[in-house]
Motif scaffolding. Sequence first.
Motif, PDB file in Angstrom:
ATOM      1  N   MET A  51       0.807  -1.392   0.013  1.00  0.00           N
ATOM      2  CA  MET A  51      -0.003   0.093  -0.184  1.00  0.00           C
ATOM      3  C   MET A  51       1.002   1.341   0.215  1.00  0.00           C
ATOM      4  O   MET A  51       0.534   2.240  -0.507  1.00  0.00           O
ATOM      5  CB  MET A  51      -0.977  -0.022   1.168  1.00  0.00           C
ATOM      6  CG  MET A  51      -2.177   0.657   1.011  1.00  0.00           C
ATOM      7  SD  MET A  51      -3.652   0.365   2.169  1.00  0.00           S
ATOM      8  CE  MET A  51      -3.343   1.077   3.519  1.00  0.00           C
ATOM      9  N   GLU A  52       1.981   1.263   1.076  1.00  0.00           N
ATOM     10  CA  GLU A  52       3.007   2.240   0.822  1.00  0.00           C
ATOM     11  C   GLU A  52       3.977   2.381  -0.473  1.00  0.00           C
ATOM     12  O   GLU A  52       4.084   3.602  -0.927  1.00  0.00           O
ATOM     13  CB  GLU A  52       3.734   2.181   2.106  1.00  0.00           C
ATOM     14  CG  GLU A  52       3.213   2.592   3.382  1.00  0.00           C
ATOM     15  CD  GLU A  52       3.635   1.851   4.585  1.00  0.00           C
ATOM     16  OE1 GLU A  52       5.007   1.889   4.583  1.00  0.00           O
ATOM     17  OE2 GLU A  52       2.935   1.761   5.596  1.00  0.00           O
ATOM     18  N   PRO A  57      -1.002   3.830  -5.620  1.00  0.00           N
ATOM     19  CA  PRO A  57      -1.553   3.418  -4.299  1.00  0.00           C
ATOM     20  C   PRO A  57      -3.135   3.298  -3.929  1.00  0.00           C
ATOM     21  O   PRO A  57      -3.719   4.156  -4.478  1.00  0.00           O
ATOM     22  CB  PRO A  57      -0.853   4.223  -3.370  1.00  0.00           C
ATOM     23  CG  PRO A  57      -0.817   5.464  -4.002  1.00  0.00           C
ATOM     24  CD  PRO A  57      -0.604   5.278  -5.604  1.00  0.00           C
ATOM     25  N   PRO A  58      -3.217   2.221  -3.357  1.00  0.00           N
ATOM     26  CA  PRO A  58      -4.758   2.203  -2.817  1.00  0.00           C
ATOM     27  C   PRO A  58      -4.981   3.050  -1.705  1.00  0.00           C
ATOM     28  O   PRO A  58      -3.899   3.575  -1.068  1.00  0.00           O
ATOM     29  CB  PRO A  58      -4.924   0.667  -2.197  1.00  0.00           C
ATOM     30  CG  PRO A  58      -3.959   0.000  -2.749  1.00  0.00           C
ATOM     31  CD  PRO A  58      -2.674   0.992  -3.097  1.00  0.00           C
ATOM     32  N   PHE A  59      -6.057   3.823  -1.618  1.00  0.00           N
ATOM     33  CA  PHE A  59      -6.306   4.627  -0.285  1.00  0.00           C
ATOM     34  C   PHE A  59      -6.479   3.742   0.946  1.00  0.00           C
ATOM     35  O   PHE A  59      -6.040   4.251   1.854  1.00  0.00           O
ATOM     36  CB  PHE A  59      -7.443   5.601  -0.318  1.00  0.00           C
ATOM     37  CG  PHE A  59      -7.775   6.530   0.462  1.00  0.00           C
ATOM     38  CD1 PHE A  59      -6.937   7.638   0.762  1.00  0.00           C
ATOM     39  CD2 PHE A  59      -8.972   6.204   1.535  1.00  0.00           C
ATOM     40  CE1 PHE A  59      -7.225   8.509   1.807  1.00  0.00           C
ATOM     41  CE2 PHE A  59      -9.145   7.112   2.512  1.00  0.00           C
ATOM     42  CZ  PHE A  59      -8.464   8.022   2.720  1.00  0.00           C
ATOM     43  N   ALA A  72      -8.042  -1.143  -6.447  1.00  0.00           N
ATOM     44  CA  ALA A  72      -8.614  -0.987  -4.922  1.00  0.00           C
ATOM     45  C   ALA A  72      -9.950  -0.702  -5.217  1.00  0.00           C
ATOM     46  O   ALA A  72     -10.564  -0.403  -6.406  1.00  0.00           O
ATOM     47  CB  ALA A  72      -7.569  -0.209  -4.380  1.00  0.00           C
ATOM     48  N   GLN A  73     -10.663  -0.319  -4.008  1.00  0.00           N
ATOM     49  CA  GLN A  73     -12.239  -0.160  -4.297  1.00  0.00           C
ATOM     50  C   GLN A  73     -12.964  -1.315  -4.220  1.00  0.00           C
ATOM     51  O   GLN A  73     -13.072  -1.594  -5.624  1.00  0.00           O
ATOM     52  CB  GLN A  73     -12.517   1.024  -4.912  1.00  0.00           C
ATOM     53  CG  GLN A  73     -12.146   2.211  -4.549  1.00  0.00           C
ATOM     54  CD  GLN A  73     -12.997   3.110  -3.431  1.00  0.00           C
ATOM     55  OE1 GLN A  73     -14.061   2.249  -3.271  1.00  0.00           O
ATOM     56  NE2 GLN A  73     -12.581   4.282  -2.856  1.00  0.00           N
TER      57      GLN A  73
END
Lengths: 242, 242
Positions: A51-52, A57-59, A72-73
């Motif tokens: 993620m980092e 990147p995804p929130f 993501a989402q």
Amino acid sequence: MGYRYELYYWPSIQGRGEFVRLALEDAGADYVDVARGKRKGMGIAAMMKLMENAARPPFAPPFLKAGRLLIAQTSNILFFLGPRLKLAPRGEADRLWLHQLQLTIADFVAEAHDVHHPIASSLYYEDQKAEALRKARHFTRERLPKYLGYFERVLANARRGGNWVLGARCSYVDLSLFQLLAGLNHAFPSATRRHQRKFPRLVALAERVAARPRLAAYLASSRRLPFNDQDVFRRYPELDDD
Amino acid sequence: MGYRYELYYWPSIQGRGEFVRLALEDAGADYVDVARGKRKGMGIAAMMKLMENAARPPFAPPFLKAGRLLIAQTSNILFFLGPRLKLAPRGEADRLWLHQLQLTIADFVAEAHDVHHPIASSLYYEDQKAEALRKARHFTRERLPKYLGYFERVLANARRGGNWVLGARCSYVDLSLFQLLAGLNHAFPSATRRHQRKFPRLVALAERVAARPRLAAYLASSRRLPFNDQDVFRRYPELDDD
């Protein structure tokens, strides 16, 4: 890791990740639930690292790795997986319609979460209980029947020749509606039972989903986490309505 | 009606419909804002009628009619329009990435709305002001910098060769980020001004969007509604943070 799909989600709750898990499980897909893994390169640390460091990147979790794609989402992941898992047709009109429904489910899930966290996710439930009690009355009396009534109407309008949202074939939205009812029945058993009587198509749909062989096997396995009080759907009896 | 696209949204607010309007306006698309129309077959009644009678009904506005398609959920509408308006590429990876960002913007917008309506949309602000004051502190101090910091990071990671989310070409997500900052600056001017200093890429992006010729003409026109206290973004000075 040699799997076709890598799912990344908090390892101790069903949460939003469960909507993706149900689709992967129902399809018998080749996937690994990375943050729940014990082997090297797995676990929460692996999830946080990705993620980092991701270029895109995804929130927040959940996210899915599929080859070079990182998606993501929840609803976006399901939009991507749908035709690949044969849980959505390939045609644009049907795909957009399913996605529209999934996004409406996502809105409903967010509202159900906010019942126990109306002020801030960073505070404990106990520190916003007075506000939660007030919000719960509106949720169980107004929002819950409004959303369920909407999905009942969608089922009533569905094409003849089947009992699924799209008519003849089960889609990931049907699986998500099962999960929605499971969560509501856990969190608000009394209010949900009372309202459900008016929505027989939705209740029958959830039963059909639970009886699908791969889904039934999954639900009976240790891969299906129990609901708990860290999850999106939480049973606080004082927030139910009878 | 002879238009290529029919947009249906509440006629007196920017709201979620504005994210769609900005895309249509920037592209110079042939569209009509049906509920704002005065002619026969237009107005709010036409919107409600379509919502009630559609075989695949929207849960709520905005929705878009494009030929035989009726598409609801703001992010879904933009996903559909993106390549058609040349505000998104056609490739799957980029389309999913833009959509993921748009869904994250939608989550942020919902949180910004809930600051003034933490208990129920069906109650007046005045009837949930105490809870709103409490929620606002968390929103302006935790959520606002977290989301803006995320989008700043996305811009920092963007491909070289341009200043847009996708690098060289403006997309509907860039337009939506402009609208997000416009809404935040209206609703929480002090908190937004303070945090914005840390996010120069985002501020510069919003300025570039506002300077695009068709967008600038739209923003100066009467088609751009002013913010007001029925909208998603509302200026209640007591909810701002200084």
